[in-house]
Design an enzyme around this catalytic site. Structure first.
Site, short mmCIF file in Angstrom:
data_model
loop_
_atom_site.label_atom_id
_atom_site.label_comp_id
_atom_site.label_asym_id
_atom_site.label_seq_id
_atom_site.Cartn_x
_atom_site.Cartn_y
_atom_site.Cartn_z
N GLU A 34 13.48 51.76 70.47
CA GLU A 34 14.73 51.44 69.77
C GLU A 34 14.51 50.19 68.92
O GLU A 34 13.86 49.24 69.38
CB GLU A 34 15.78 51.15 70.85
CG GLU A 34 17.13 50.70 70.37
CD GLU A 34 18.04 50.32 71.54
OE1 GLU A 34 17.55 49.78 72.55
OE2 GLU A 34 19.25 50.58 71.43
N HIS A 36 14.79 46.63 67.47
CA HIS A 36 15.24 45.37 68.05
C HIS A 36 15.21 44.26 67.01
O HIS A 36 14.72 43.16 67.28
CB HIS A 36 14.39 45.00 69.27
CG HIS A 36 14.83 45.67 70.53
ND1 HIS A 36 14.55 46.99 70.80
CD2 HIS A 36 15.57 45.23 71.59
CE1 HIS A 36 15.08 47.31 71.97
NE2 HIS A 36 15.71 46.28 72.47
N ASP A 45 12.48 47.53 75.20
CA ASP A 45 13.10 47.99 76.46
C ASP A 45 12.05 48.58 77.41
O ASP A 45 12.10 48.36 78.63
CB ASP A 45 14.19 49.04 76.19
CG ASP A 45 15.38 48.44 75.44
OD1 ASP A 45 15.37 47.23 75.17
OD2 ASP A 45 16.31 49.21 75.12
N HIS A 120 17.20 49.81 79.40
CA HIS A 120 17.96 50.26 78.20
C HIS A 120 19.37 50.60 78.64
O HIS A 120 19.60 51.55 79.40
CB HIS A 120 17.24 51.47 77.59
CG HIS A 120 17.92 52.10 76.41
ND1 HIS A 120 18.19 51.40 75.26
CD2 HIS A 120 18.36 53.37 76.21
CE1 HIS A 120 18.78 52.23 74.38
NE2 HIS A 120 18.90 53.43 74.95
N GLU A 122 21.96 52.14 77.69
CA GLU A 122 22.59 53.45 77.57
C GLU A 122 22.06 54.49 78.56
O GLU A 122 22.62 55.58 78.69
CB GLU A 122 22.42 53.98 76.14
CG GLU A 122 23.21 53.22 75.09
CD GLU A 122 22.49 51.97 74.55
OE1 GLU A 122 21.58 51.45 75.23
OE2 GLU A 122 22.84 51.53 73.45
N HIS A 177 21.90 43.02 72.79
CA HIS A 177 20.81 43.78 72.18
C HIS A 177 20.09 42.95 71.11
O HIS A 177 20.68 42.55 70.12
CB HIS A 177 21.35 45.07 71.55
CG HIS A 177 20.29 45.84 70.84
ND1 HIS A 177 19.33 46.55 71.50
CD2 HIS A 177 20.02 45.95 69.52
CE1 HIS A 177 18.51 47.09 70.62
NE2 HIS A 177 18.90 46.74 69.42
N GLU A 182 16.79 39.36 75.82
CA GLU A 182 15.58 40.13 75.57
C GLU A 182 14.52 39.30 74.84
O GLU A 182 13.33 39.37 75.16
CB GLU A 182 15.90 41.39 74.73
CG GLU A 182 16.64 42.44 75.52
CD GLU A 182 16.90 43.70 74.71
OE1 GLU A 182 16.77 44.79 75.28
OE2 GLU A 182 17.25 43.61 73.51
ZN ZN Z 1 16.74 46.32 74.27
MN MN Z 2 18.13 49.25 74.50
#
Ligand code: ZN
Ligand code: MN
Length: 241
Positions: A34, A36, A45, A120, A122, A177, A182
């Site tokens: 994904e 970032h 992630d 992650h 979701e 996010h 992170e």
């Molecule tokens: Zn992430």
């Molecule tokens: Mn994620």
């Protein structure tokens, strides 16, 4: 063959011996590919869930199995959205089945204790569903002593730590996010993969408290990040870890 905390690095004979009594704690990292933002790679992630799984394995003498690298579709309100190029996503059904089959496969080797370490946002509920379906099937086959733990690593950050890490106020995990959490963990664990000079300075994203379909791309900040990582540091990463 020398021992390792990673299943893929040990031979099958050692593995069988290790898991035969069902006491070994098997750890499955689950991530996503994904975007970032411009300052971090798309594998964040997956990379963080693997690193955290390894440090957990060290503490509990567990074994980390090859993880699930692909995650469920990035959501606009927690990851910027799946309309942004740079991610590789699977549907909820695929993730449910992937998790379900993995639990059944691990159980067939004798494993009874499994930890899913999610990185992650979701993924969570689909993983829950896959584990639940697997346990129902295993029970029908007479295996009723499974114990599976499902966690998202950021849920272990307590309020005191949040106050320390976000002196200007915490906007919630959904907006983290590509933000301070992170980025700080990446600066600690994979410093050469972060380019802090590319962090986009911006206020946290302002998103509605509902979803609109189809996606309205203009709601996602251009950076793809939902909060700013400018205050991130490896020292904060150490506190988080
Ligand atoms: Zn992430
Ligand atoms: Mn994620």
């Amino acid at each position: 063959m020398s021992s390792s905390l990673l299943m893929e690095e040990i031979d099958a004979f050692t593995y069988r011996e290790m898991v035969t009594n069902g006491e070994k704690i098997i750890i499955v990292p689950v991530g996503a590919i994904e975007q970032h933002g411009p300052h971090m790679p798309v594998g964040v992630d997956a990379m963080l869930s693997k690193a955290l799984s390894l440090s957990l394995a060290e503490k509990v003498n567990g074994l980390v199995v090859p993880g699930i690298t692909f995650g469920y579709k990035s959501q606009q309100r927690s990851g910027g959205g799946y309309h942004l190029a740079g991610g590789l996503f699977m549907t909820g059904m695929t993730l449910i089945n992937h998790v379900k089959e993995l639990v059944i496969e691990l159980a067939s080797h004798g494993n009874r204790k499994i930890v899913f370490c999610n990185g992650h946002y979701e993924n969570y509920q689909f993983m829950f569903e896959g584990i639940d379906e697997a346990l129902r099937l295993l029970k029908m086959q007479g295996i009723d002593n499974m114990k599976v733990l499902l966690l998202s690593y950021w849920d272990f950050v307590d309020d005191k730590t949040i106050d320390k890490l976000y002196p200007n106020g915490f906007t919630g995990w959904g907006l983290e996010h590509g933000g301070g959490l992170e980025t700080s963990l990446m600066l600690l664990l994979y410093p050469e993969k972060v380019d802090m000079s590319k962090v986009v300075k911006a206020d946290p994203a302002s998103l509605p408290n509902y979803d609109i379909l189809p996606i309205q791309p203009e709601l996602t900040p251009d950076s793809g990040c939902l909060s700013c990582a400018i205050e991130a540091s490896s020292e904060k990463g150490e506190i988080l870890l």
